[in-house]
Write an enzyme that holds these catalytic residues in place. Sequence first.
Site, short mmCIF file in Angstrom:
data_model
loop_
_atom_site.label_atom_id
_atom_site.label_comp_id
_atom_site.label_asym_id
_atom_site.label_seq_id
_atom_site.Cartn_x
_atom_site.Cartn_y
_atom_site.Cartn_z
N HIS A 12 0.90 -1.16 0.05
CA HIS A 12 -0.06 0.11 -0.19
C HIS A 12 1.05 1.22 -0.16
O HIS A 12 2.10 1.19 0.56
CB HIS A 12 -0.88 -0.22 1.32
CG HIS A 12 -0.23 0.20 2.52
ND1 HIS A 12 -0.13 -0.87 3.42
CD2 HIS A 12 0.80 0.88 3.06
CE1 HIS A 12 0.63 -0.58 4.50
NE2 HIS A 12 1.19 0.39 4.36
N HIS A 59 -1.31 3.84 10.62
CA HIS A 59 -0.14 4.75 10.41
C HIS A 59 -0.23 5.77 11.41
O HIS A 59 0.05 6.89 10.90
CB HIS A 59 -0.18 5.13 8.99
CG HIS A 59 0.42 4.19 8.11
ND1 HIS A 59 -0.64 3.20 7.50
CD2 HIS A 59 1.51 3.67 7.44
CE1 HIS A 59 -0.14 2.27 6.70
NE2 HIS A 59 1.20 2.59 6.59
N HIS A 196 10.97 -1.02 2.08
CA HIS A 196 10.91 0.34 1.99
C HIS A 196 11.20 1.18 3.27
O HIS A 196 11.23 0.49 4.16
CB HIS A 196 9.71 1.20 1.19
CG HIS A 196 8.29 0.92 2.01
ND1 HIS A 196 7.90 -0.39 2.59
CD2 HIS A 196 7.50 1.74 2.73
CE1 HIS A 196 6.76 -0.16 3.27
NE2 HIS A 196 6.48 1.16 3.45
N GLU A 243 6.60 -3.73 7.60
CA GLU A 243 5.19 -4.18 7.29
C GLU A 243 5.02 -5.38 6.56
O GLU A 243 3.97 -5.87 6.35
CB GLU A 243 4.59 -3.08 6.35
CG GLU A 243 4.40 -1.74 7.11
CD GLU A 243 4.06 -0.66 5.87
OE1 GLU A 243 3.65 0.35 6.27
OE2 GLU A 243 4.03 -1.04 4.61
#
Length: 283
Positions: A12, A59, A196, A243
Amino acid sequence: MAHLIGSISTSHVPAIGGALARQKQQDPYWKPFFDAYDQARDWLAQTRPDVVVILHNDHGLNFFLDKMPTFSVGAAPSYQTADEGWGIPALVEPRGCVDLSWHIVETLVADEFDITTCQEALIDHAVSLPLALLWPEGQQSGAWPVEIVPVCINTVLAPYPSASRCYRLGQSLRRAIESWDDDRRVLVIASGGLSHQLDGERAGFINKPFDLQFMGSLVDDPTWITQYSNEELVELAGTQGIELLMWVAARGVLDDMPVRKRHAHYHVPISNTATGLLVLEPA
Ligand code: DHB
Ligand code: FE
Protein backbone atom coordinates in the site's frame (compact mmCIF):
# COMPACT_ATOMS: atom_id res chain seq x y z
CA MET A 1 -19.10 -23.66 8.05
CA ALA A 2 -17.29 -20.70 6.51
CA HIS A 3 -15.07 -21.32 3.51
CA LEU A 4 -11.49 -19.96 3.34
CA ILE A 5 -10.79 -19.16 -0.31
CA GLY A 6 -7.19 -17.93 -0.06
CA SER A 7 -5.11 -14.81 0.40
CA ILE A 8 -4.07 -11.70 -1.46
CA SER A 9 -1.00 -9.88 -0.19
CA THR A 10 -0.37 -6.40 -1.52
CA SER A 11 1.70 -3.31 -0.83
CA HIS A 12 0.00 0.00 0.00
CA VAL A 13 1.31 3.48 -0.81
CA PRO A 14 -0.79 6.63 -0.31
CA ALA A 15 0.21 7.92 -3.77
CA ILE A 16 -1.89 5.09 -5.28
CA GLY A 17 -4.98 6.90 -3.95
CA GLY A 18 -3.84 10.06 -5.67
CA ALA A 19 -3.26 8.15 -8.91
CA LEU A 20 -6.74 6.57 -8.71
CA ALA A 21 -8.37 9.94 -8.07
CA ARG A 22 -6.56 11.42 -11.08
CA GLN A 23 -7.18 8.32 -13.24
CA LYS A 24 -3.48 7.72 -13.91
CA GLN A 25 -3.87 3.98 -14.55
CA GLN A 26 -2.55 4.28 -18.13
CA ASP A 27 0.26 6.68 -17.26
CA PRO A 28 3.64 4.98 -18.03
CA TYR A 29 4.77 5.34 -14.40
CA TRP A 30 1.63 3.69 -13.06
CA LYS A 31 0.58 1.22 -15.77
CA PRO A 32 2.81 -1.73 -14.75
CA PHE A 33 1.58 -1.39 -11.19
CA PHE A 34 -2.15 -1.15 -11.93
CA ASP A 35 -2.11 -3.80 -14.67
CA ALA A 36 -0.92 -6.39 -12.16
CA TYR A 37 -4.25 -6.21 -10.33
CA ASP A 38 -6.25 -7.40 -13.39
CA GLN A 39 -5.33 -11.02 -12.68
CA ALA A 40 -6.16 -10.69 -9.00
CA ARG A 41 -9.58 -9.31 -9.96
CA ASP A 42 -10.12 -12.20 -12.39
CA TRP A 43 -9.36 -14.62 -9.54
CA LEU A 44 -11.83 -12.76 -7.31
CA ALA A 45 -14.50 -13.02 -10.01
CA GLN A 46 -14.07 -16.81 -9.82
CA THR A 47 -13.73 -17.16 -6.07
CA ARG A 48 -16.39 -14.55 -5.04
CA PRO A 49 -15.51 -13.75 -1.40
CA ASP A 50 -18.21 -12.29 0.85
CA VAL A 51 -16.03 -11.25 3.77
CA VAL A 52 -12.42 -10.04 3.95
CA VAL A 53 -10.16 -10.34 6.98
CA ILE A 54 -7.68 -7.58 6.25
CA LEU A 55 -4.33 -7.58 8.03
CA HIS A 56 -2.95 -4.07 8.04
CA ASN A 57 -0.94 -1.60 10.08
CA ASP A 58 -2.35 1.68 11.31
CA HIS A 59 -0.17 4.69 10.42
CA GLY A 60 -1.01 6.92 13.40
CA LEU A 61 -4.72 7.41 12.79
CA ASN A 62 -6.23 5.26 15.55
CA PHE A 63 -3.13 4.63 17.64
CA PHE A 64 -0.34 7.10 18.09
CA LEU A 65 2.87 7.04 20.07
CA ASP A 66 0.98 7.40 23.38
CA LYS A 67 -1.09 4.20 22.97
CA MET A 68 -0.01 1.33 20.79
CA PRO A 69 -1.61 -2.12 20.90
CA THR A 70 0.48 -4.89 19.38
CA PHE A 71 -2.57 -6.57 17.84
CA SER A 72 -6.07 -5.13 17.50
CA VAL A 73 -9.27 -6.32 15.86
CA GLY A 74 -12.03 -4.11 14.48
CA ALA A 75 -15.58 -5.02 15.55
CA ALA A 76 -17.45 -2.05 14.10
CA PRO A 77 -20.48 -2.07 11.79
CA SER A 78 -18.65 0.31 9.42
CA TYR A 79 -15.26 2.00 9.13
CA GLN A 80 -14.85 5.60 8.12
CA THR A 81 -12.01 6.38 5.72
CA ALA A 82 -10.00 9.29 7.06
CA ASP A 83 -8.28 11.85 4.89
CA GLU A 84 -4.51 11.47 4.70
CA GLY A 85 -3.80 14.92 3.40
CA TRP A 86 -3.64 14.14 -0.32
CA GLY A 87 -6.83 16.07 -1.01
CA ILE A 88 -8.35 12.99 -2.63
CA PRO A 89 -12.03 12.15 -2.24
CA ALA A 90 -12.78 9.90 0.74
CA LEU A 91 -13.43 6.32 -0.28
CA VAL A 92 -16.78 4.69 0.38
CA GLU A 93 -17.07 3.42 3.97
CA PRO A 94 -16.69 -0.36 4.11
CA ARG A 95 -19.24 -2.32 6.13
CA GLY A 96 -17.88 -4.44 8.94
CA CYS A 97 -18.74 -8.10 9.47
CA VAL A 98 -19.44 -7.75 13.18
CA ASP A 99 -20.31 -11.41 13.68
CA LEU A 100 -16.98 -12.66 12.30
CA SER A 101 -15.15 -9.88 14.18
CA TRP A 102 -16.44 -11.13 17.53
CA HIS A 103 -15.81 -14.74 16.62
CA ILE A 104 -12.20 -13.80 15.76
CA VAL A 105 -11.85 -11.81 19.00
CA GLU A 106 -13.06 -14.78 21.03
CA THR A 107 -10.85 -17.26 19.20
CA LEU A 108 -7.71 -15.12 19.46
CA VAL A 109 -8.23 -14.53 23.17
CA ALA A 110 -8.88 -18.24 23.73
CA ASP A 111 -5.57 -18.87 21.91
CA GLU A 112 -3.87 -16.48 24.38
CA PHE A 113 -3.46 -13.47 22.08
CA ASP A 114 -4.02 -10.38 24.24
CA ILE A 115 -5.65 -8.12 21.70
CA THR A 116 -7.38 -4.75 21.74
CA THR A 117 -10.96 -4.77 20.47
CA CYS A 118 -12.11 -1.68 18.54
CA GLN A 119 -15.86 -1.15 18.25
CA GLU A 120 -15.10 2.09 16.50
CA ALA A 121 -12.13 2.60 14.18
CA LEU A 122 -10.98 4.78 11.33
CA ILE A 123 -9.20 3.23 8.39
CA ASP A 124 -6.34 4.62 6.34
CA HIS A 125 -4.73 3.78 2.99
CA ALA A 126 -3.65 0.37 4.28
CA VAL A 127 -7.29 -0.76 4.25
CA SER A 128 -8.92 1.49 1.66
CA LEU A 129 -6.38 1.02 -1.14
CA PRO A 130 -6.53 -2.79 -1.38
CA LEU A 131 -10.35 -2.46 -1.58
CA ALA A 132 -10.10 0.21 -4.27
CA LEU A 133 -7.55 -1.80 -6.28
CA LEU A 134 -9.40 -5.11 -6.05
CA TRP A 135 -13.02 -3.86 -6.36
CA PRO A 136 -12.89 -0.59 -8.33
CA GLU A 137 -16.65 -0.88 -8.89
CA GLY A 138 -17.15 -0.34 -5.14
CA GLN A 139 -16.15 3.29 -5.28
CA GLN A 140 -18.30 3.89 -8.40
CA SER A 141 -21.42 2.13 -7.09
CA GLY A 142 -21.13 3.49 -3.54
CA ALA A 143 -20.82 0.07 -1.84
CA TRP A 144 -18.05 -2.50 -1.60
CA PRO A 145 -19.15 -6.05 -2.50
CA VAL A 146 -17.49 -7.42 0.65
CA GLU A 147 -17.71 -6.83 4.38
CA ILE A 148 -14.46 -6.47 6.30
CA VAL A 149 -12.79 -7.42 9.56
CA PRO A 150 -9.68 -5.26 10.04
CA VAL A 151 -6.90 -6.91 12.04
CA CYS A 152 -4.11 -4.49 12.88
CA ILE A 153 -0.48 -5.38 13.68
CA ASN A 154 1.78 -2.70 15.15
CA THR A 155 4.70 -1.95 12.83
CA VAL A 156 4.92 1.71 13.79
CA LEU A 157 6.33 1.87 17.32
CA ALA A 158 8.97 -0.70 18.38
CA PRO A 159 8.90 -3.29 19.82
CA TYR A 160 6.98 -5.14 17.13
CA PRO A 161 5.73 -8.71 17.34
CA SER A 162 8.17 -11.21 15.83
CA ALA A 163 7.58 -12.88 12.48
CA SER A 164 6.93 -16.21 14.22
CA ARG A 165 4.37 -14.56 16.52
CA CYS A 166 2.62 -13.04 13.49
CA TYR A 167 2.63 -16.43 11.77
CA ARG A 168 0.94 -17.93 14.85
CA LEU A 169 -1.59 -15.09 14.81
CA GLY A 170 -2.43 -16.24 11.31
CA GLN A 171 -2.83 -19.84 12.49
CA SER A 172 -5.29 -18.65 15.12
CA LEU A 173 -7.19 -16.61 12.53
CA ARG A 174 -7.48 -19.78 10.46
CA ARG A 175 -9.06 -21.59 13.44
CA ALA A 176 -11.50 -18.69 13.78
CA ILE A 177 -12.46 -18.60 10.11
CA GLU A 178 -12.88 -22.36 9.85
CA SER A 179 -14.98 -22.56 13.02
CA TRP A 180 -17.23 -19.62 12.09
CA ASP A 181 -20.76 -20.98 11.93
CA ASP A 182 -21.69 -19.27 8.67
CA ASP A 183 -21.55 -20.38 5.05
CA ARG A 184 -19.94 -17.22 3.70
CA ARG A 185 -16.69 -17.21 1.72
CA VAL A 186 -13.75 -15.57 3.45
CA LEU A 187 -10.68 -13.99 1.84
CA VAL A 188 -7.58 -12.89 3.76
CA ILE A 189 -5.80 -9.75 2.60
CA ALA A 190 -2.36 -8.63 3.83
CA SER A 191 -1.58 -4.95 3.26
CA GLY A 192 1.96 -3.63 3.69
CA GLY A 193 5.60 -3.89 2.56
CA LEU A 194 7.59 -4.83 0.69
CA SER A 195 10.99 -3.22 1.28
CA HIS A 196 10.91 0.53 1.88
CA GLN A 197 12.32 3.12 4.22
CA LEU A 198 10.79 6.57 4.38
CA ASP A 199 13.17 8.35 6.71
CA GLY A 200 16.71 8.53 8.06
CA GLU A 201 20.02 7.98 6.30
CA ARG A 202 18.68 5.04 4.32
CA ALA A 203 15.54 6.85 3.05
CA GLY A 204 14.62 5.32 -0.31
CA PHE A 205 16.22 1.96 0.57
CA ILE A 206 14.85 -0.98 -1.42
CA ASN A 207 16.12 -4.59 -1.37
CA LYS A 208 14.90 -6.41 -4.46
CA PRO A 209 16.80 -9.72 -3.95
CA PHE A 210 15.42 -10.01 -0.43
CA ASP A 211 11.85 -9.16 -1.48
CA LEU A 212 11.89 -11.73 -4.27
CA GLN A 213 13.30 -14.40 -2.00
CA PHE A 214 10.63 -13.61 0.60
CA MET A 215 7.80 -13.75 -1.96
CA GLY A 216 9.12 -17.05 -3.29
CA SER A 217 9.40 -18.53 0.19
CA LEU A 218 5.74 -17.86 0.89
CA VAL A 219 4.71 -20.44 -1.67
CA ASP A 220 6.46 -23.52 -0.31
CA ASP A 221 8.66 -22.56 2.67
CA PRO A 222 6.32 -20.31 4.64
CA THR A 223 8.34 -20.13 7.86
CA TRP A 224 11.64 -19.22 6.10
CA ILE A 225 11.18 -15.61 7.22
CA THR A 226 10.94 -16.57 10.91
CA GLN A 227 14.72 -17.16 11.02
CA TYR A 228 15.09 -13.35 11.17
CA SER A 229 14.69 -11.09 14.20
CA ASN A 230 12.83 -7.83 13.67
CA GLU A 231 16.14 -5.93 13.88
CA GLU A 232 17.40 -8.10 11.01
CA LEU A 233 14.17 -7.56 9.08
CA VAL A 234 14.49 -3.78 9.42
CA GLU A 235 18.08 -4.09 8.19
CA LEU A 236 16.98 -6.24 5.24
CA ALA A 237 13.70 -4.54 4.30
CA GLY A 238 13.91 -1.00 5.72
CA THR A 239 12.20 0.68 8.65
CA GLN A 240 8.78 0.53 6.97
CA GLY A 241 9.55 -2.71 5.15
CA ILE A 242 8.77 -4.36 8.49
CA GLU A 243 5.15 -4.08 7.28
CA LEU A 244 5.90 -7.42 5.59
CA LEU A 245 4.74 -8.92 8.91
CA MET A 246 1.20 -8.66 7.45
CA TRP A 247 2.23 -11.06 4.68
CA VAL A 248 3.68 -13.43 7.29
CA ALA A 249 0.42 -13.45 9.26
CA ALA A 250 -1.64 -14.00 6.11
CA ARG A 251 0.58 -16.96 5.21
CA GLY A 252 0.05 -18.33 8.71
CA VAL A 253 -3.67 -18.48 7.92
CA LEU A 254 -3.05 -20.94 5.08
CA ASP A 255 -0.29 -22.59 7.16
CA ASP A 256 0.04 -26.30 6.35
CA MET A 257 -2.53 -26.37 3.54
CA PRO A 258 -0.87 -27.16 0.22
CA VAL A 259 -1.02 -23.81 -1.59
CA ARG A 260 -1.10 -22.86 -5.24
CA LYS A 261 0.29 -19.53 -6.47
CA ARG A 262 -2.35 -17.91 -8.69
CA HIS A 263 -0.57 -14.63 -9.35
CA ALA A 264 2.65 -12.87 -8.34
CA HIS A 265 3.97 -9.48 -9.37
CA TYR A 266 6.79 -7.24 -8.19
CA HIS A 267 7.44 -3.68 -9.30
CA VAL A 268 9.88 -1.02 -8.07
CA PRO A 269 9.34 1.62 -7.06
CA ILE A 270 5.95 3.18 -6.48
CA SER A 271 6.76 6.33 -4.55
CA ASN A 272 9.46 4.97 -2.17
CA THR A 273 8.19 1.42 -1.99
CA ALA A 274 8.90 -1.91 -3.64
CA THR A 275 5.37 -3.10 -4.47
CA GLY A 276 4.45 -6.75 -4.44
CA LEU A 277 1.24 -8.64 -5.14
CA LEU A 278 0.74 -12.34 -4.35
CA VAL A 279 -2.42 -14.41 -4.71
CA LEU A 280 -2.44 -17.82 -3.02
CA GLU A 281 -5.21 -20.38 -2.77
CA PRO A 282 -5.52 -23.80 -1.14
CA ALA A 283 -4.42 -26.35 -3.74
C1 DHB B 1 4.80 5.13 1.44
C2 DHB B 1 4.70 3.76 1.77
C3 DHB B 1 3.95 3.34 2.86
O1 DHB B 1 3.83 2.04 3.27
C4 DHB B 1 3.27 4.26 3.63
O2 DHB B 1 2.50 3.81 4.64
C5 DHB B 1 3.37 5.62 3.33
C6 DHB B 1 4.13 6.04 2.24
C7 DHB B 1 5.57 5.60 0.25
O3 DHB B 1 6.33 4.82 -0.37
O4 DHB B 1 5.41 6.76 -0.13
FE1 FE C 1 2.61 1.80 5.15
